[in-house]
Write a protein that holds these residues in place. Structure first.
Motif, PDB file in Angstrom:
ATOM      1  N   UNK A 205     -15.647  -7.552   1.011  1.00 53.43           N
ATOM      2  CA  UNK A 205     -15.276  -7.351  -0.400  1.00 53.43           C
ATOM      3  C   UNK A 205     -14.037  -6.503  -0.565  1.00 53.43           C
ATOM      4  N   UNK A 206     -13.789  -5.591   0.386  1.00 51.73           N
ATOM      5  CA  UNK A 206     -12.685  -4.649   0.229  1.00 51.73           C
ATOM      6  C   UNK A 206     -11.415  -5.098   0.934  1.00 51.73           C
ATOM      7  N   UNK A 207     -11.393  -6.307   1.523  1.00 58.65           N
ATOM      8  CA  UNK A 207     -10.181  -6.801   2.174  1.00 58.65           C
ATOM      9  C   UNK A 207      -9.085  -7.003   1.133  1.00 58.65           C
ATOM     10  N   UNK A 208      -7.851  -6.761   1.539  1.00 56.09           N
ATOM     11  CA  UNK A 208      -6.729  -6.796   0.598  1.00 56.09           C
ATOM     12  C   UNK A 208      -6.641  -8.135  -0.127  1.00 56.09           C
ATOM     13  N   UNK A 209      -6.742  -9.246   0.614  1.00 57.10           N
ATOM     14  CA  UNK A 209      -6.552 -10.539  -0.030  1.00 57.10           C
ATOM     15  C   UNK A 209      -7.792 -10.996  -0.799  1.00 57.10           C
TER      16      UNK A 209
ATOM     17  N   UNK B 214     -10.733  -2.922  -9.462  1.00 59.58           N
ATOM     18  CA  UNK B 214      -9.949  -1.696  -9.556  1.00 59.58           C
ATOM     19  C   UNK B 214     -10.633  -0.543  -8.829  1.00 59.58           C
ATOM     20  N   UNK B 215     -11.944  -0.408  -9.006  1.00 58.04           N
ATOM     21  CA  UNK B 215     -12.668   0.658  -8.315  1.00 58.04           C
ATOM     22  C   UNK B 215     -12.512   0.531  -6.793  1.00 58.04           C
ATOM     23  N   UNK B 216     -12.654  -0.683  -6.303  1.00 61.21           N
ATOM     24  CA  UNK B 216     -12.560  -0.896  -4.855  1.00 61.21           C
ATOM     25  C   UNK B 216     -11.139  -0.638  -4.364  1.00 61.21           C
ATOM     26  N   UNK B 217     -10.135  -1.109  -5.104  1.00 63.45           N
ATOM     27  CA  UNK B 217      -8.749  -0.886  -4.685  1.00 63.45           C
ATOM     28  C   UNK B 217      -8.413   0.603  -4.644  1.00 63.45           C
TER      29      UNK B 217
ATOM     30  N   UNK C 275      -4.689   4.765  -5.574  1.00 62.37           N
ATOM     31  CA  UNK C 275      -4.289   4.465  -6.951  1.00 62.37           C
ATOM     32  C   UNK C 275      -2.824   4.098  -7.078  1.00 62.37           C
ATOM     33  N   UNK C 276      -1.994   4.460  -6.056  1.00 65.85           N
ATOM     34  CA  UNK C 276      -0.561   4.191  -6.146  1.00 65.85           C
ATOM     35  C   UNK C 276      -0.151   2.872  -5.504  1.00 65.85           C
ATOM     36  N   UNK C 277      -1.094   2.134  -4.943  1.00 70.85           N
ATOM     37  CA  UNK C 277      -0.745   0.844  -4.355  1.00 70.85           C
ATOM     38  C   UNK C 277      -0.322  -0.127  -5.459  1.00 70.85           C
ATOM     39  N   UNK C 278       0.669  -0.978  -5.147  1.00 74.68           N
ATOM     40  CA  UNK C 278       1.207  -1.875  -6.176  1.00 74.68           C
ATOM     41  C   UNK C 278       0.137  -2.842  -6.688  1.00 74.68           C
ATOM     42  N   UNK C 279      -0.731  -3.323  -5.787  1.00 78.04           N
ATOM     43  CA  UNK C 279      -1.791  -4.235  -6.224  1.00 78.04           C
ATOM     44  C   UNK C 279      -2.791  -3.509  -7.118  1.00 78.04           C
ATOM     45  N   UNK C 280      -3.073  -2.242  -6.802  1.00 79.06           N
ATOM     46  CA  UNK C 280      -3.983  -1.451  -7.638  1.00 79.06           C
ATOM     47  C   UNK C 280      -3.405  -1.281  -9.033  1.00 79.06           C
ATOM     48  N   UNK C 281      -2.113  -0.996  -9.083  1.00 82.95           N
ATOM     49  CA  UNK C 281      -1.475  -0.804 -10.386  1.00 82.95           C
ATOM     50  C   UNK C 281      -1.482  -2.100 -11.201  1.00 82.95           C
ATOM     51  N   UNK C 282      -1.300  -3.242 -10.513  1.00 91.79           N
ATOM     52  CA  UNK C 282      -1.346  -4.525 -11.227  1.00 91.79           C
ATOM     53  C   UNK C 282      -2.732  -4.757 -11.833  1.00 91.79           C
TER      54      UNK C 282
ATOM     55  N   UNK D 114       2.941   6.465 -12.517  1.00 89.04           N
ATOM     56  CA  UNK D 114       2.896   6.052 -11.113  1.00 89.04           C
ATOM     57  C   UNK D 114       3.990   5.026 -10.806  1.00 89.04           C
ATOM     58  N   UNK D 115       4.150   4.039 -11.670  1.00 92.22           N
ATOM     59  CA  UNK D 115       5.196   3.034 -11.444  1.00 92.22           C
ATOM     60  C   UNK D 115       6.574   3.681 -11.372  1.00 92.22           C
TER      61      UNK D 115
END
Length: 804
Positions: A417-421, A450-453, A459-466, A494-495
């Motif tokens: 469940x927590x894999x990036x893709x 969002x919780x998992x990301x 929280x600063x990862x680009x995918x998390x922000x998206x 953050x962005x």
């Protein structure tokens, strides 16, 4: 000549079938016809597709339009129908489902073509094409291997093997020197099965093998098989001959059998040149002329169809299946890895860019047959994600949802469940769910993602922000504007820290924060942000870019909210007036709002035209369409057309209840607008009941100082005055004026209107004159508002809803 789309070229060696062609023609007059394999050849090979192709060409003069639709996969069907929509001149809807419905309806009506033929090829699941089947004067022809077609959907016509005479004609068309006796011997051994006959003729033509030699090989091959059939044996001999002539060609064809029945372009096969391959195959695919020569040889042996331009190969499903049965598990896995790598290498990237959509249109049909979801390479999974986004970007939300849902299910099991893709696919699935109206499911999935990301990548990862941006959109859709502002403000910090304030995604985040502020009634704060974003976008993009249009439209909303109608009109004048892009439609709606507030009689026509385009592109249940309906109703009310205003608002209220819920601020605002029309009709008791309920709901959801709330309070004060409750009306009007001065400013047109209403409620002549002077200051002389004040009537402060 008829207009044609996707129709395969005519087979110059087509033989016989005269009775069947006549039956097809007769049966089509009674409704759709589905061509099926005969009961004794359920796997196919009896020439259904060739029969359909010959029918389309032979009777072309009878039709104004012929459209060929590959129906093996739903996404391909939908893409072909979208192309038909363009040919029919139908305006494009944002949601492809609306466009496809318009295609079906236009064909059924016979507009603009009365005589048409639509062919669905390889429609093996009747339920997949049933929603798209038109009626009317045209004809629908279907090819399928599935006998499960009911008479209510289509008339079934089994396609048997050839008559012996037709078999002989086919064989001699390929080899005129062949004697009738030899042709009959071949036909008898091949069971008169069209595909087997064609393969045998192709092999003999390519190799020069005599009839006796071919029949001897046929017997040898039959003896090697546990269950020999004419097609299986003929295919084996063709594949054997191709491999003997050029082993690399056979491997290339084996790769093709892992792809769909959709045409396979040389460019797709050429993408394999970057992969580790057998030396001979590598030599073939790395040079375009060699690759094209290999495709011609494959076509020459009858193992695939090559289009006349030599650009694309199409492999019959039976051929695909028989190759697959011959491969060992190790060879199967090796070829599958190569095909997946080839598809990934062909990925153009940037699925939001329409310039690359034709590449994704070619790649997308092959995802299922190559089991791309099971690929273990990151670039393979990225192609899946890009295809999910491609479907979404072109408005095919159903296909985006289906592919994303499959990816999430497979990758949760395979990767976790927590894999990036897995998380990226979940993010795109939530977008697609929201687009098809499943807002609660989208919200739940986004929060979980969002919780998992945040736990896994931070929280600063680009995918998390998206994903956080998407959650902000969910909060706005729920009416939780304050929570959305808090989240989007954090995202923006953050962005900007990570990418700088002019980075395009950071600008979109700033855009979202401005939307939150606008929804909260903070038009000054929204204006500051929108002006910054517009300056940055003008430095990055060319004028007319959709994101510049968006910034101008949103700045126009801000200025409208601030009461600066002249400033809003100036900003909006730079937006395109004839574009149906969502951002241009926002600008068009705001332009109609501004025109109404400035007293321009053209406002209503602008608003109604804008609403018509919204309905066509997004449907009646889109929140943007509903907001446009509210604005059009406000224009109708200003025009004195109470019936039209009432009808628009009544429908909007019902639909807001269904889409956003009873307590959403937009539902309440539309209800307050309806109360205004009811009040103008003289039904003040009914209006009071609505306003009291709405005001209570708005105070709970957005607070007592929000412009939405102030507008409703102004209406309720009018209800109280009409009921003779002067003291209560005066107290509420005074409170509303005080709050409006604090929130909107003393010089805002709505504040001036509240001042006039208070003066009417109990003020003296001096108060009325002062209120009139305030109205002149903000509206200018000659404005229609003064017809209302001259009649000693109260002024409405109707609300136009900002975009969510």
């Amino acid at each position: 000549m008829p207009i044609r789309g996707g129709v395969p070229p005519r087979n110059p060696r087509f033989a016989g079938r005269e009775d069947l062609l006549a039956r097809v023609r007769d049966m089509l007059g009674n409704g759709p016809v589905v061509l099926l394999p005969s009961p004794e050849h359920q796997l196919g090979g009896t020439g259904r597709t060739q029969l359909a192709v010959e029918y389309a060409h032979r009777h072309a003069a009878s039709y104004d339009l012929i459209w060929w639709i590959p129906a093996e996969q739903t996404a391909g069907t939908r893409a072909a129908l979208a192309g038909l929509a363009q040919r029919l001149g139908l305006p494009e809807a944002r949601d492809l489902n609306r466009t496809l419905g318009a295609v079906r309806d236009a064909l059924s009506r016979g507009e603009p073509f009365r005589n048409w033929l639509v062919v669905f090829e390889n429609a093996n699941r009747p339920e997949d094409i049933t929603p798209y089947l038109p009626s009317g004067a045209g004809h629908v022809l279907v090819t399928s291997r599935n006998p499960r077609w009911t008479a209510e959907v289509a008339q079934s016509l089994p396609v048997p093997v050839f008559d012996r005479a037709d078999s002989v004609d086919l064989l001699r068309s390929r080899a005129p020197e062949l004697s009738i006796g030899d042709a009959e011997r071949l036909a008898e051994r091949l069971g008169d099965v069209p595909m087997a006959l064609d393969l045998a003729a192709a092999v003999r033509d390519a190799t020069g093998r005599p009839v006796a030699g071919y029949l001897a090989d046929f017997e040898r091959r039959s003896g090697e098989l546990a269950f020999p059939t004419p097609v299986r044996v003929a295919w084996g001999l063709a594949a054997e001959a191709l491999g003997a002539d050029s082993p690399a060609d056979r491997v290339l064809l084996e790769l093709c059998t892992f792809l769909a029945s959709a045409p396979i372009s040389w460019r797709l096969l050429w993408a394999a040149r970057t992969l580790p391959l057998d030396p001979e195959l590598a030599r073939t695919v790395r040079v375009e002329r060699r690759l094209r020569a290999a495709m011609r040889r494959i076509g020459r042996y009858g193992l695939a169809e090559l289009d006349p331009a030599g650009e694309r190969l199409t492999v019959h499903p039976l051929i695909r299946g028989m190759f697959g049965q011959e491969l060992s598990s190790e060879r199967h896995a090796e070829l599958l890895r190569t095909v997946r790598g080839m598809l990934a290498a062909a990925d153009p990237g940037d699925p939001d860019d329409p310039a690359g959509w034709y590449r994704y249109t070619e790649l997308a049909p092959h995802l299922i047959h190559s089991d791309l979801l099971g690929g273990d390479a990151e670039e393979v999974r990225q192609l899946v994600i890009n295809c999910i986004r491609f479907h979404y970007a072109r408005g095919d939300y159903d296909s985006s949802r289906d592919l994303a849902s499959s990816a999430v299910a497979r990758w949760r099991d395979a990767l976790g469940e927590s894999a990036e893709q897995t998380l990226l696919a979940s993010f795109h699935l939530a977008n697609a769910l929201r687009a098809v109206g499943r807002n609660a499911d989208a919200r739940s999935l986004n929060l979980q993602t969002l919780r998992t990301q945040r736990e896994v990548v931070g929280a600063d990862d680009e995918a998390t922000l998206a994903t956080a941006n998407s959650v902000g959109g969910d909060l706005r859709m729920q009416g939780h504007f304050g929570q959305a502002r808090q989240l989007d403000a954090d995202n923006l910090v953050r962005y900007r820290r990570l990418f700088g304030e002019s980075y395009p995604t950071a600008l979109r985040c700033a855009n979202n924060l401005a939307a939150d502020l606008r929804l909260l009634g903070d038009f000054r704060g929204a204006r500051t942000l929108d002006e910054q974003v517009l300056r940055h976008r003008q430095a990055i993009f060319v004028d007319g870019h959709p994101e510049i249009v968006a910034s101008r439209a949103e700045l126009g909303f801000d200025l409208f909210g601030l009461g600066d109608y002249a400033g809003a009109a100036e900003v909006l004048a730079a937006c395109p007036g004839d574009d149906d892009h969502p951002f241009a439609l926002w600008a068009g709606r705001c332009a109609a709002m501004v025109a109404r507030r400035r007293g321009d009689p053209a406002a209503r026509a602008l608003a109604e035209a804008n609403l018509a385009v919204y309905r066509q592109r997004f449907g009646d249940l889109s929140v943007d369409t509903l907001a446009a309906a509210v604005s059009a109703a406000n224009c109708a009310l200003a025009d004195g057309d109470l019936d039209a205003a009432h009808e628009l608002l009544e429908r909007a209220v019902i639909r807001y209840h269904a889409v956003l819920g009873d307590e959403h601020p937009f539902t309440l605002v539309a209800s307050a607008g309806l109360a205004g029309v009811v009040r103008a009709s003289g039904r003040t008791t009914e209006a009071r009941t609505i306003d009291q309920e709405v005001l209570s709901g708005l105070r709970r959801s957005v607070g007592s100082d929000h412009p939405f709330t102030l507008s409703c309070a102004n209406g309720l004060a009018a209800d109280l005055a009409a009921a003779g409750e002067a003291q209560q009306a005066r107290e509420l009007a005074a409170d509303t004026l005080r709050r409006s001065r604090a929130v909107r400013g003393a010089d805002h047109p709505d504040t001036a209107a509240c001042a006039w209403n208070l003066a009417l409620t109990g003020g003296d002549e001096a108060a009325r004159q002062q209120a009139l002077d305030g109205l002149v200051k903000v509206f200018g002389d000659g404005h229609p508002v003064f017809r209302v004040t001259a009649a000693e009537q109260r002024l409405e402060t109707e609300v136009d809803l900002p975009p969510l």
